[in-house]
Design an enzyme around this catalytic site. Structure first.
Site, PDB file in Angstrom:
ATOM      1  N   LEU A  97      19.269  -0.099  95.073  1.00  0.00           N
ATOM      2  CA  LEU A  97      19.805   0.866  94.146  1.00  0.00           C
ATOM      3  C   LEU A  97      18.913   0.903  93.106  1.00  0.00           C
ATOM      4  CD1 LEU A  97      23.652  -0.019  94.263  1.00  0.00           C
ATOM      5  CD2 LEU A  97      22.630   1.785  95.217  1.00  0.00           C
TER       6      LEU A  97
ATOM      7  N   SER B  95      10.994  -1.992  90.663  1.00  0.00           N
ATOM      8  CA  SER B  95      10.036  -1.782  90.042  1.00  0.00           C
ATOM      9  C   SER B  95       9.345  -2.924  89.480  1.00  0.00           C
ATOM     10  CB  SER B  95      10.061  -0.447  89.008  1.00  0.00           C
ATOM     11  OG  SER B  95      10.345   0.589  89.533  1.00  0.00           O
TER      12      SER B  95
ATOM     13  N   SER C  40      14.707   4.916  98.311  1.00  0.00           N
ATOM     14  CA  SER C  40      14.682   5.072 100.011  1.00  0.00           C
ATOM     15  C   SER C  40      16.128   4.957 100.712  1.00  0.00           C
ATOM     16  CB  SER C  40      13.400   4.644 100.524  1.00  0.00           C
ATOM     17  OG  SER C  40      13.633   3.099 100.193  1.00  0.00           O
TER      18      SER C  40
ATOM     19  N   ALA D 277      17.802   0.616  89.012  1.00  0.00           N
ATOM     20  CA  ALA D 277      18.201  -0.622  88.323  1.00  0.00           C
ATOM     21  C   ALA D 277      18.275  -1.995  89.005  1.00  0.00           C
ATOM     22  CB  ALA D 277      19.411  -0.203  87.285  1.00  0.00           C
ATOM     23  N   SER D 278      18.063  -2.091  90.365  1.00  0.00           N
ATOM     24  CA  SER D 278      18.258  -3.217  90.784  1.00  0.00           C
ATOM     25  C   SER D 278      17.034  -4.166  90.876  1.00  0.00           C
ATOM     26  CB  SER D 278      18.407  -2.944  92.680  1.00  0.00           C
ATOM     27  OG  SER D 278      17.054  -2.516  93.131  1.00  0.00           O
ATOM     28  N   GLY D 279      15.892  -3.655  90.336  1.00  0.00           N
ATOM     29  CA  GLY D 279      15.037  -4.427  90.230  1.00  0.00           C
ATOM     30  C   GLY D 279      13.718  -4.088  90.822  1.00  0.00           C
TER      31      GLY D 279
END
Length: 204
Positions: free
Chosen positions: A38, A44, A111, A40-42
Site C-alpha cells: 500500500l 520507497s 502494483s 505509505a507502507s515503506g
C-alpha cells in the site's frame, strides 16, 4: 496478455555482447527486487536502503520509484485499472532491459494487481524476480500518510485509490514478507540483502 506491435518495419538486432558478458563485468547477475504494498507502507524507503547496501558491496543498481516514473515515462497515465496495468507493463519492459544489462533493478510500486506483477515475473524469469511484500496495516499507512493523500481519498477527492476505493491484491507466494510496522527499516534492509545473496544472484 500479448501486446500488438504497431510500429512497422522494425527488426530485432542481436547484440555482440550478451547478458553473461555484462554480468561477468558487474560480478553479479541481473535481477529485479520488486517491492509491492500500500501507499505509505515503506516501499520507497526500503528500496533505497537496500540499494545503498548493495551499492556499498560493489553492485550495479537502480531504483525505479513509482512517483518518479510518473513524472516522465508514465506521465500520461492516470490511475484507472487500465492505466495501472499499462504503468506496470511499461515498467516491466524497462526493468527487463536493466536485467539484460546485468543490473539489479529495485522497484517501489503499489502494483496492486497480481496478474500485472506475474507478467513482470514472466518477462524477466522466475529465478531473477524477487517479490517483497511490504505488509503494513491500512490504519498505520493512514496514520503515516506523508503526502496527505489518504485523507483526500477518504473525503472522496481522489478516485480509484488503492486500499480505499480500489482493491489491493496481496502476493500469494512472495519471496519475502516485511511487516513494516514492526521493526526498524535498516534491519529489514539487511534481511533483504541477505536473502538476495542466497538464490545465486552473486557470483562466488
Amino acid at each position: 496478455m500479448v501486446y500488438e506491435i504497431n510500429s512497422s518495419n522494425v527488426t530485432r538486432h542481436k547484440s555482440l555482447i550478451d547478458r553473461t558478458d555484462r554480468e561477468r563485468l558487474h560480478g553479479h547477475k541481473g535481477a529485479v527486487i520488486w517491492f509491492t504494498g500500500l501507499s505509505a507502507s515503506g516501499k520507497s524507503t526500503l528500496s533505497h536502503l537496500v540499494e545503498k547496501e548493495l551499492h556499498s558491496m560493489g553492485c550495479s543498481t537502480y531504483v525505479f520509484d513509482g512517483d518518479n516514473v510518473r513524472h516522465g515515462l508514465c506521465g500520461d497515465l492516470g490511475f484507472s485499472e487500465k492505466d495501472r496495468e499499462e504503468n506496470i507493463r511499461r515498467i516491466g519492459e524497462m526493468v527487463k532491459l536493466f536485467v539484460d544489462a546485468g543490473v539489479i533493478a529495485l522497484t517501489a510500486f503499489i502494483s496492486p494487481f497480481r496478474k500485472d506483477r506475474q507478467r513482470v515475473r514472466d518477462m524477466v524469469g522466475d529465478d531473477r524476480f524477487i517479490e517483497v511484500f511490504v505488509d503494513c496495516p491500512l490504519e498505520v499507512c493512514i496514520q503515516r500518510d506523508p503526502k496527505g493523500i489518504y485523507q483526500k481519498a477518504l473525503k472522496g477527492e481522489i478516485k480509484d485509490f488503492t486500499g480505499i476505493s480500489s482493491p489491493y491484491e496481496p502476493p500469494e507466494k512472495p519471496e519475502i514478507v516485511i511487516r513494516s510496522d514492526k521493526e526498524e527499516f535498516s534491519e529489514f534492509a539487511k534481511q533483504i540483502v541477505d536473502f538476495v545473496k542466497n538464490p545465486g544472484i552473486f557470483f562466488s
